[in-house]
Enzyme design. Structure first.
Site, mmCIF file in Angstrom:
data_model
loop_
_atom_site.group_PDB
_atom_site.id
_atom_site.type_symbol
_atom_site.label_atom_id
_atom_site.label_comp_id
_atom_site.label_asym_id
_atom_site.label_seq_id
_atom_site.Cartn_x
_atom_site.Cartn_y
_atom_site.Cartn_z
ATOM 1 N N GLY A 12 24.983 11.873 -6.245
ATOM 2 C CA GLY A 12 23.715 11.788 -6.953
ATOM 3 C C GLY A 12 23.303 10.395 -7.371
ATOM 4 O O GLY A 12 22.544 10.232 -8.331
ATOM 5 N N SER A 13 23.741 9.367 -6.630
ATOM 6 C CA SER A 13 23.285 8.023 -7.011
ATOM 7 C C SER A 13 21.781 7.886 -6.749
ATOM 8 O O SER A 13 21.086 7.188 -7.496
ATOM 9 C CB SER A 13 24.082 6.937 -6.285
ATOM 10 O OG SER A 13 23.791 6.907 -4.917
ATOM 11 N N ASN A 14 21.282 8.541 -5.722
ATOM 12 C CA ASN A 14 19.828 8.507 -5.484
ATOM 13 C C ASN A 14 19.074 9.293 -6.553
ATOM 14 O O ASN A 14 17.998 8.871 -6.991
ATOM 15 C CB ASN A 14 19.492 9.032 -4.088
ATOM 16 C CG ASN A 14 19.726 7.974 -3.032
ATOM 17 O OD1 ASN A 14 18.932 7.053 -2.888
ATOM 18 N ND2 ASN A 14 20.838 8.068 -2.333
ATOM 19 N N LYS A 65 20.959 32.281 4.375
ATOM 20 C CA LYS A 65 20.164 31.173 3.829
ATOM 21 C C LYS A 65 18.870 31.716 3.209
ATOM 22 O O LYS A 65 18.444 31.268 2.146
ATOM 23 C CB LYS A 65 19.835 30.204 4.965
ATOM 24 C CG LYS A 65 19.218 28.893 4.487
ATOM 25 C CD LYS A 65 18.826 27.999 5.643
ATOM 26 C CE LYS A 65 20.001 27.490 6.415
ATOM 27 N NZ LYS A 65 20.375 26.102 6.106
ATOM 28 N N ARG A 91 22.581 20.246 3.772
ATOM 29 C CA ARG A 91 22.295 21.561 4.303
ATOM 30 C C ARG A 91 20.934 21.510 4.995
ATOM 31 O O ARG A 91 20.045 20.805 4.526
ATOM 32 C CB ARG A 91 22.206 22.481 3.083
ATOM 33 C CG ARG A 91 22.394 23.917 3.292
ATOM 34 C CD ARG A 91 22.622 24.591 1.947
ATOM 35 N NE ARG A 91 23.980 24.363 1.451
ATOM 36 C CZ ARG A 91 25.046 24.970 1.934
ATOM 37 N NH1 ARG A 91 24.936 25.865 2.879
ATOM 38 N NH2 ARG A 91 26.239 24.691 1.460
ATOM 39 N N LEU A 92 20.801 22.242 6.092
ATOM 40 C CA LEU A 92 19.490 22.318 6.740
ATOM 41 C C LEU A 92 18.579 23.204 5.900
ATOM 42 O O LEU A 92 19.007 24.240 5.395
ATOM 43 C CB LEU A 92 19.615 22.918 8.143
ATOM 44 C CG LEU A 92 20.209 22.020 9.228
ATOM 45 C CD1 LEU A 92 20.324 22.800 10.538
ATOM 46 C CD2 LEU A 92 19.336 20.784 9.429
ATOM 47 N N ASN A 107 13.193 13.643 3.044
ATOM 48 C CA ASN A 107 14.632 13.376 3.029
ATOM 49 C C ASN A 107 14.859 11.879 3.195
ATOM 50 O O ASN A 107 14.018 11.173 3.764
ATOM 51 C CB ASN A 107 15.304 14.126 4.185
ATOM 52 C CG ASN A 107 16.808 13.949 4.203
ATOM 53 O OD1 ASN A 107 17.465 13.962 3.158
ATOM 54 N ND2 ASN A 107 17.377 13.765 5.391
ATOM 55 N N HIS A 109 17.789 9.330 4.828
ATOM 56 C CA HIS A 109 18.946 9.386 5.725
ATOM 57 C C HIS A 109 19.470 7.965 5.966
ATOM 58 O O HIS A 109 18.679 7.048 6.218
ATOM 59 C CB HIS A 109 18.540 10.039 7.061
ATOM 60 C CG HIS A 109 19.687 10.162 8.009
ATOM 61 N ND1 HIS A 109 20.642 11.152 7.886
ATOM 62 C CD2 HIS A 109 20.052 9.408 9.076
ATOM 63 C CE1 HIS A 109 21.547 10.987 8.846
ATOM 64 N NE2 HIS A 109 21.208 9.943 9.576
#
Ligand code: GRF
Length: 190
Positions: A12-14, A65, A91-92, A107, A109
């Site tokens: 969780g640094s972002n 899901k 997770r997708l 997202n 990446h």
């Protein structure tokens, strides 16, 4: 003010950087809820500390899901979420959320997509011998890191860089780049 849901599975640094950007007034949005799929994720303590409500679930307790995403959707509707921000969500995203939030899921990446999608993008880059990698912010579709690219930033890989050296460079970029791009998306200012 737009309302964000951050999805995270780990450190969780972002998430922390986004909270910081809101506090410092660089990001004009509200982080209304953290959605987490890992009961032991360090990000949970960060949310508690920041006073951000958390919805945490164990995917293994669900048959599919679609079942756990239906619960997530209830939360997103409860908090009137405008934008879903994936930040290390491992997770997708499935059809339930993709159809409910078209073009409203982003997202971050740790590579210059379309190079090195999926897990351990940093390791993939190092092993391949590339000298430049970076960070991609993109819209989420049903594929693995395949949605339309919003923005990218490069970093260099030096000869003696270890995995953690590269990771540190990537994180440094991510922590200012993600809030910056989200600010543009939520305020409509470019
Ligand atoms: C980040 O490097 C992000 O690019 C990737 O997962 C990592 C999450 O790190 N999707 P953190 O949990 O935000 O520290």
């Amino acid at each position: 003010m737009k309302r964000l849901a951050v999805f995270a599975s780990g450190t969780g640094s972002n998430f922390q950087a986004l909270v910081g950007a809101v506090t410092s007034n660089d990001l004009h949005a509200e982080i209304s809820v953290l959605i987490c799929d890992n009961l032991h994720a360090p990000v949970l303590a960060k949310a508690k500390q920041a006073g951000v409500p958390v919805f945490v679930f164990n995917p293994k307790e669900f048959a599919s899901k679609a079942e756990f995403e239906a619960l997530i959707l209830e939360q997103l509707q409860f908090y009137k979420i405008d934008l879903i921000v994936l930040a290390g969500y491992m997770r997708l995203v499935g059809t339930t959320l993709l159809e409910a939030y078209p073009n409203k899921i982003i997202n971050i990446h740790p590579s210059l997509l379309p190079a090195f999608p999926g897990k351990d993008a940093i390791g993939q880059a190092i092993r391949s011998g590339v000298k430049v990698t970076g960070v991609t912010i993109h819209y989420v579709d049903k594929g693995m890191d395949t949605g339309p690219i919003i923005a990218q930033k490069a970093i260099t890989i030096e000869k003696d860089d270890t995995h953690s050296d590269v990771e540190a460079k990537i994180h440094q970029v991510e922590h200012s780049f993600y809030p910056e791009i989200i600010e543009i998306l939520v305020t409509g200012k470019d």
